[in-house]
Motif scaffolding. Structure first.
Motif, PDB file in Angstrom:
ATOM      1  N   ALA A 171       0.645  -1.986  -0.178  1.00 50.67           N
ATOM      2  CA  ALA A 171      -0.383   0.599   0.030  1.00 50.67           C
ATOM      3  C   ALA A 171       0.814   1.057  -0.116  1.00 50.67           C
ATOM      4  O   ALA A 171       0.022   2.400   0.528  1.00 50.67           O
ATOM      5  CB  ALA A 171      -1.067   0.131   1.252  1.00 50.67           C
ATOM      6  N   SER A 172       2.209   1.008  -0.133  1.00 48.99           N
ATOM      7  CA  SER A 172       2.971   2.460  -0.018  1.00 48.99           C
ATOM      8  C   SER A 172       3.488   2.273  -1.342  1.00 48.99           C
ATOM      9  O   SER A 172       4.298   0.873  -1.345  1.00 48.99           O
ATOM     10  CB  SER A 172       3.508   2.467   0.972  1.00 48.99           C
ATOM     11  N   GLY A 173       4.531   3.324  -1.794  1.00 45.55           N
ATOM     12  CA  GLY A 173       5.563   2.909  -2.409  1.00 45.55           C
ATOM     13  C   GLY A 173       5.454   3.548  -4.092  1.00 45.55           C
ATOM     14  O   GLY A 173       4.298   3.727  -4.655  1.00 45.55           O
ATOM     15  N   ARG A 174       6.700   2.885  -4.538  1.00 40.65           N
ATOM     16  CA  ARG A 174       6.472   3.288  -6.230  1.00 40.65           C
ATOM     17  C   ARG A 174       5.758   2.184  -6.396  1.00 40.65           C
ATOM     18  O   ARG A 174       6.298   0.915  -6.813  1.00 40.65           O
ATOM     19  CB  ARG A 174       7.379   3.752  -7.288  1.00 40.65           C
ATOM     20  N   ALA A 175       4.514   2.322  -8.052  1.00 37.15           N
ATOM     21  CA  ALA A 175       3.745   1.274  -9.170  1.00 37.15           C
ATOM     22  C   ALA A 175       3.676   1.224  -9.908  1.00 37.15           C
ATOM     23  O   ALA A 175       3.679   2.128 -10.258  1.00 37.15           O
ATOM     24  CB  ALA A 175       1.923   0.438  -7.951  1.00 37.15           C
ATOM     25  N   VAL A 176       4.160  -0.162 -10.144  1.00 31.07           N
ATOM     26  CA  VAL A 176       3.822   0.460 -11.828  1.00 31.07           C
ATOM     27  C   VAL A 176       2.976  -0.674 -12.878  1.00 31.07           C
ATOM     28  O   VAL A 176       3.058  -1.704 -12.461  1.00 31.07           O
ATOM     29  CB  VAL A 176       5.440   0.437 -12.671  1.00 31.07           C
ATOM     30  N   ASP A 177       1.906   0.297 -13.386  1.00 38.01           N
ATOM     31  CA  ASP A 177       0.794  -0.931 -13.917  1.00 38.01           C
ATOM     32  C   ASP A 177       1.569  -0.977 -15.343  1.00 38.01           C
ATOM     33  O   ASP A 177       1.403  -0.433 -16.351  1.00 38.01           O
ATOM     34  CB  ASP A 177      -0.485  -0.222 -14.174  1.00 38.01           C
ATOM     35  N   LEU A 178       2.346  -2.409 -15.672  1.00 40.42           N
ATOM     36  CA  LEU A 178       3.012  -2.560 -17.235  1.00 40.42           C
ATOM     37  C   LEU A 178       2.247  -2.917 -18.015  1.00 40.42           C
ATOM     38  O   LEU A 178       1.503  -3.993 -18.069  1.00 40.42           O
ATOM     39  CB  LEU A 178       4.264  -3.442 -16.612  1.00 40.42           C
ATOM     40  N   GLY A 179       2.261  -2.582 -19.082  1.00 44.08           N
ATOM     41  CA  GLY A 179       0.378  -2.855 -20.370  1.00 44.08           C
ATOM     42  C   GLY A 179      -0.293  -2.586 -19.824  1.00 44.08           C
ATOM     43  O   GLY A 179      -1.224  -3.511 -19.137  1.00 44.08           O
ATOM     44  N   CYS A 180      -0.644  -1.087 -19.761  1.00 45.28           N
ATOM     45  CA  CYS A 180      -1.532  -0.120 -18.695  1.00 45.28           C
ATOM     46  C   CYS A 180      -3.177  -0.573 -19.225  1.00 45.28           C
ATOM     47  O   CYS A 180      -4.492  -0.628 -18.186  1.00 45.28           O
ATOM     48  CB  CYS A 180      -1.296   1.058 -18.122  1.00 45.28           C
ATOM     49  N   SER A 182      -6.996   0.043 -20.487  1.00 38.96           N
ATOM     50  CA  SER A 182      -7.059   1.346 -20.268  1.00 38.96           C
ATOM     51  C   SER A 182      -7.333   2.102 -18.820  1.00 38.96           C
ATOM     52  O   SER A 182      -7.673   3.279 -18.754  1.00 38.96           O
ATOM     53  CB  SER A 182      -9.031   0.819 -19.778  1.00 38.96           C
ATOM     54  N   GLY A 183      -6.033   1.508 -18.306  1.00 39.45           N
ATOM     55  CA  GLY A 183      -5.977   2.404 -16.787  1.00 39.45           C
ATOM     56  C   GLY A 183      -6.681   1.716 -15.721  1.00 39.45           C
ATOM     57  O   GLY A 183      -6.902   2.451 -14.335  1.00 39.45           O
ATOM     58  N   ILE A 184      -7.169   1.122 -15.087  1.00 41.58           N
ATOM     59  CA  ILE A 184      -8.192   0.577 -14.719  1.00 41.58           C
ATOM     60  C   ILE A 184      -7.537   0.294 -13.068  1.00 41.58           C
ATOM     61  O   ILE A 184      -7.455   0.460 -12.243  1.00 41.58           O
ATOM     62  CB  ILE A 184      -9.242  -1.302 -15.094  1.00 41.58           C
ATOM     63  N   LEU A 185      -6.204  -0.405 -13.611  1.00 37.89           N
ATOM     64  CA  LEU A 185      -5.004  -0.735 -12.561  1.00 37.89           C
ATOM     65  C   LEU A 185      -4.377  -0.367 -12.377  1.00 37.89           C
ATOM     66  O   LEU A 185      -4.997  -0.035 -10.432  1.00 37.89           O
ATOM     67  CB  LEU A 185      -4.228  -2.340 -12.592  1.00 37.89           C
ATOM     68  N   ALA A 186      -4.712   0.738 -12.839  1.00 35.32           N
ATOM     69  CA  ALA A 186      -3.517   1.866 -12.027  1.00 35.32           C
ATOM     70  C   ALA A 186      -4.440   3.008 -11.329  1.00 35.32           C
ATOM     71  O   ALA A 186      -3.976   3.620 -10.303  1.00 35.32           O
ATOM     72  CB  ALA A 186      -2.946   2.711 -13.465  1.00 35.32           C
ATOM     73  N   ALA A 187      -5.655   3.381 -11.912  1.00 37.67           N
ATOM     74  CA  ALA A 187      -6.563   4.166 -11.489  1.00 37.67           C
ATOM     75  C   ALA A 187      -6.933   3.784  -9.960  1.00 37.67           C
ATOM     76  O   ALA A 187      -6.787   4.277  -9.382  1.00 37.67           O
ATOM     77  CB  ALA A 187      -7.645   4.581 -11.760  1.00 37.67           C
ATOM     78  N   LEU A 188      -6.912   2.113  -9.598  1.00 36.75           N
ATOM     79  CA  LEU A 188      -7.277   1.812  -8.173  1.00 36.75           C
ATOM     80  C   LEU A 188      -6.469   1.636  -7.173  1.00 36.75           C
ATOM     81  O   LEU A 188      -6.490   1.976  -6.292  1.00 36.75           O
ATOM     82  CB  LEU A 188      -7.871   0.125  -8.027  1.00 36.75           C
ATOM     83  N   VAL A 199       2.396   1.878 -17.624  1.00 33.31           N
ATOM     84  CA  VAL A 199       2.921   1.850 -18.867  1.00 33.31           C
ATOM     85  C   VAL A 199       3.101   1.027 -19.677  1.00 33.31           C
ATOM     86  O   VAL A 199       2.341  -0.353 -19.701  1.00 33.31           O
ATOM     87  CB  VAL A 199       4.683   1.434 -18.535  1.00 33.31           C
ATOM     88  N   ASP A 200       2.595   1.447 -21.729  1.00 31.94           N
ATOM     89  CA  ASP A 200       2.213   0.684 -22.327  1.00 31.94           C
ATOM     90  C   ASP A 200       3.125   1.210 -23.570  1.00 31.94           C
ATOM     91  O   ASP A 200       3.617   2.091 -24.323  1.00 31.94           O
ATOM     92  CB  ASP A 200       0.261   0.555 -22.713  1.00 31.94           C
ATOM     93  N   VAL A 201       2.589   0.527 -24.563  1.00 29.77           N
ATOM     94  CA  VAL A 201       3.141   0.630 -25.978  1.00 29.77           C
ATOM     95  C   VAL A 201       2.457   0.849 -26.606  1.00 29.77           C
ATOM     96  O   VAL A 201       3.093   1.308 -27.748  1.00 29.77           O
ATOM     97  CB  VAL A 201       4.157  -0.991 -26.387  1.00 29.77           C
ATOM     98  N   ALA A 202       1.503   0.997 -26.604  1.00 30.07           N
ATOM     99  CA  ALA A 202      -0.088   1.419 -27.289  1.00 30.07           C
ATOM    100  C   ALA A 202      -0.110   2.328 -27.200  1.00 30.07           C
ATOM    101  O   ALA A 202       0.057   3.036 -25.942  1.00 30.07           O
ATOM    102  CB  ALA A 202      -0.744   0.650 -27.127  1.00 30.07           C
ATOM    103  N   LEU A 237       6.058  -2.071  -6.146  1.00 29.11           N
ATOM    104  CA  LEU A 237       5.236  -3.389  -6.656  1.00 29.11           C
ATOM    105  C   LEU A 237       4.905  -2.591  -8.794  1.00 29.11           C
ATOM    106  O   LEU A 237       4.883  -1.952  -9.262  1.00 29.11           O
ATOM    107  CB  LEU A 237       3.737  -2.805  -5.917  1.00 29.11           C
ATOM    108  N   VAL A 238       4.570  -4.383  -8.936  1.00 26.63           N
ATOM    109  CA  VAL A 238       4.436  -4.117  -9.899  1.00 26.63           C
ATOM    110  C   VAL A 238       3.327  -5.113 -10.452  1.00 26.63           C
ATOM    111  O   VAL A 238       2.797  -6.275  -9.716  1.00 26.63           O
ATOM    112  CB  VAL A 238       5.731  -4.491 -10.969  1.00 26.63           C
TER     113      VAL A 238
END
Length: 313
Positions: A171-180, A182-188, A199-202, A237-238
């Motif tokens: 629940a703390s620190g830097r997290a990366v949503d790898l292959g994001c 629509s951003g669902i996981l990143a937003a959560l 991060v995403d290639v598209a 966290l990734v």
């Protein structure tokens, strides 16, 4: 001339050999980097603005076909001629119907080498309908997506299974949503108070993630990049719902490299949470590239695993 989704830069290169220039758009960064910088467009709308000819590798997703056709009909010259090609096995009647919403004339070319083109002309003016937003009530999240964004603005089963584990993650620190996507996981993750990078290639994914974060009032740092190449900041966290296709071809090798990158960048004790089809050989790869790995959730098709980085950096 405009070129859309030029896989490997091949169409642009062929035009240049004939003394012709184009404004080229590639959703995938890996293809974009193979196009001469002078020919690259910043957005698909920029690529087709004023174009009298559009050469286009037909996308698999009908949403992407609809969005790009709408952009061409809105921004290209009224006399535009569209030549959109693909292998016969990937063509279907629904593609003609989608193009017919935006052009008065649509017909197929003769076939050649098991491929053909759909030819369209006579653009119809329509109201812009992309990107699109949808509410995912179970997550209390508004999701915005382009037509080419993975799963558009819907919650796919794999992401849903991984999202159900969010409260078990650090629940703390830097997290990366790898292959994001629509951003669902990143937003959560951002909602939980983590510092989140997506991060995403598209482009269709990174732009959608920016829009999703804004729609939900959270802060997410978004980067269009090929995995974690060039990343130099420690990560706690990734999370990832990695693809197992490159274009239309099944290819798990990019995912194996993503695991290796995450293993190098995670701090000791850092975690990689991943969801994937249970038949894929990822469990052994995760243990090799990251560290001890356990299955934390599963359904009939998918596994969620947690891998923990051990040892010294």
């Amino acid at each position: 001339m405009a070129v859309l989704d030029d896989a490997g830069g091949a169409i642009t290169a062929a035009l240049l050999e004939r003394g012709l220039t184009s404004s080229t758009w590639c959703d995938d960064l890996r293809s974009e980097l193979l196009v001469p910088e002078a020919n690259r467009a910043a957005t698909p709308a920029e690529a087709v603005t004023g174009a009298t000819t559009v050469l286009w590798r037909l996308p698999r997703a009908l949403g992407a076909l609809d969005e790009y056709a709408q952009l061409i009909a809105t921004h290209a010259d009224q006399a535009v001629q569209v030549v959109a090609g693909e292998r016969n096995k990937h063509l279907n009647r629904s593609m003609n119907d989608v193009l017919g919403r935006h052009f008065t004339t649509v017909h197929a070319s003769l076939g050649r080498r098991k491929a053909r083109a759909l030819l369209a002309s006579g653009p119809r003016a329509t109201t812009a309908s992309w990107p699109r937003s949808a509410r995912i009530d179970g997550l209390a999240l508004d999701v915005v997506a382009h037509g080419a964004t993975f799963s558009t603005n819907r919650l796919d089963r794999g992401t849903a299974l991984l999202a159900g584990c969010i409260d078990e993650m650090p629940a703390s620190g830097r997290a990366v949503d790898l292959g994001c996507g629509s951003g669902i996981l990143a937003a959560l993750l951002a909602r939980r108070g983590l510092r989140v990078s997506a991060v995403d290639v598209a482009w269709s994914a990174t732009d959608a993630t920016r829009l999703t974060a804004a729609a939900n009032g959270v802060t997410v740092e978004v980067e269009r990049r090929n995995g974690l190449e060039g990343w130099n900041e420690p990560i706690e966290l990734v999370v990832s719902n990695p693809p197992f296709h490159v274009g239309r071809a099944k290819d798990t090798s990019p995912t194996r490299e993503l695991f290796a990158q995450a293993g190098r960048l995670l701090v000791p004790g850092g975690e990689l949470w991943c969801v994937y089809n249970s038949h894929l050989p990822y469990l052994a790869w995760l243990r090799e590239s990251v560290g001890p790995t356990k299955i934390v959730a599963r359904d009939r098709s998918y596994l969620v695993t947690r891998s923990r980085r051990s040892g010294q950096r």
